[in-house]
Design a protein around this motif. Structure first.
Motif, PDB file in Angstrom:
ATOM      1  N   THR A  43      -0.183   4.363   2.568  1.00 16.92           N
ATOM      2  CA  THR A  43       0.820   4.483   4.375  1.00 16.92           C
ATOM      3  C   THR A  43       2.261   4.175   3.958  1.00 16.92           C
ATOM      4  O   THR A  43       2.329   4.163   4.745  1.00 16.92           O
ATOM      5  CB  THR A  43      -0.170   3.390   4.705  1.00 16.92           C
ATOM      6  N   CYS A  44       3.159   3.949   2.991  1.00 20.43           N
ATOM      7  CA  CYS A  44       4.249   4.086   3.039  1.00 20.43           C
ATOM      8  C   CYS A  44       5.203   5.140   3.748  1.00 20.43           C
ATOM      9  O   CYS A  44       4.586   6.021   3.364  1.00 20.43           O
ATOM     10  CB  CYS A  44       4.946   3.375   1.617  1.00 20.43           C
ATOM     11  N   THR A  68       4.950   0.105   9.092  1.00 21.61           N
ATOM     12  CA  THR A  68       3.092   1.186   9.245  1.00 21.61           C
ATOM     13  C   THR A  68       2.408  -0.303   8.383  1.00 21.61           C
ATOM     14  O   THR A  68       1.483   0.397   7.969  1.00 21.61           O
ATOM     15  CB  THR A  68       3.306   1.927   8.241  1.00 21.61           C
ATOM     16  N   CYS A  71       8.304  -3.435   8.216  1.00 20.28           N
ATOM     17  CA  CYS A  71       8.142  -2.671   7.282  1.00 20.28           C
ATOM     18  C   CYS A  71       6.960  -1.832   8.814  1.00 20.28           C
ATOM     19  O   CYS A  71       6.495  -2.330   9.847  1.00 20.28           O
ATOM     20  CB  CYS A  71       6.789  -2.869   6.742  1.00 20.28           C
ATOM     21  N   ASP A 124       1.080  -1.263  -0.143  1.00 17.94           N
ATOM     22  CA  ASP A 124      -0.003   0.021  -0.057  1.00 17.94           C
ATOM     23  C   ASP A 124       1.009   1.369   0.264  1.00 17.94           C
ATOM     24  O   ASP A 124       1.497   1.846   0.921  1.00 17.94           O
ATOM     25  CB  ASP A 124      -0.467  -0.321   1.190  1.00 17.94           C
ATOM     26  N   HIS A 140       8.670   5.730  -2.538  1.00 12.94           N
ATOM     27  CA  HIS A 140       7.544   4.963  -1.988  1.00 12.94           C
ATOM     28  C   HIS A 140       7.557   3.691  -2.619  1.00 12.94           C
ATOM     29  O   HIS A 140       8.425   3.568  -3.349  1.00 12.94           O
ATOM     30  CB  HIS A 140       6.290   5.972  -2.010  1.00 12.94           C
ATOM     31  N   SER A 163       2.050  -1.796   5.729  1.00 10.73           N
ATOM     32  CA  SER A 163       2.335  -1.259   4.672  1.00 10.73           C
ATOM     33  C   SER A 163       2.162  -2.619   2.992  1.00 10.73           C
ATOM     34  O   SER A 163       1.873  -2.332   1.841  1.00 10.73           O
ATOM     35  CB  SER A 163       2.926  -0.340   4.245  1.00 10.73           C
TER      36      SER A 163
END
Ligand code: SF4
Length: 65
Positions: free
Chosen positions: A9-10, A56, A54, A6, A31, A58
């Motif tokens: 949200t990265c 987040t 990660c 995604d 990104h 993502s």
């Protein structure tokens, strides 16, 4: 294994690229870009480490079995 990420949200941490180069890359803004959505079995553990690292969450993977 199927991989999706995604980009919304990265947060451009680059960790996934360090942990699984050739599977993840970054665009000009930093990104994440998934360059190999179905990596070879020998890459799966490094991909799982990238997913765990990660900040987040993502990256999503779908295991075959
Ligand atoms: S580890 Fe996560 S936040 Fe960092 S570049 Fe990869 S997808 Fe983006």
């Amino acid at each position: 294994m199927l991989i999706d990420a995604d980009r919304s949200t990265c947060v451009v941490s680059s960790l996934c690229v360090y942990r699984a180069p050739g599977v993840f890359d970054q665009d000009e803004d930093g990104h994440v870009v998934v360059v190999d959505h179905e990596p070879a079995p020998e890459l799966h553990e490094s991909v799982r480490r990238a997913v765990r690292g990660c900040p987040t969450q993502s990256i999503r993977i779908t295991e075959d079995d």
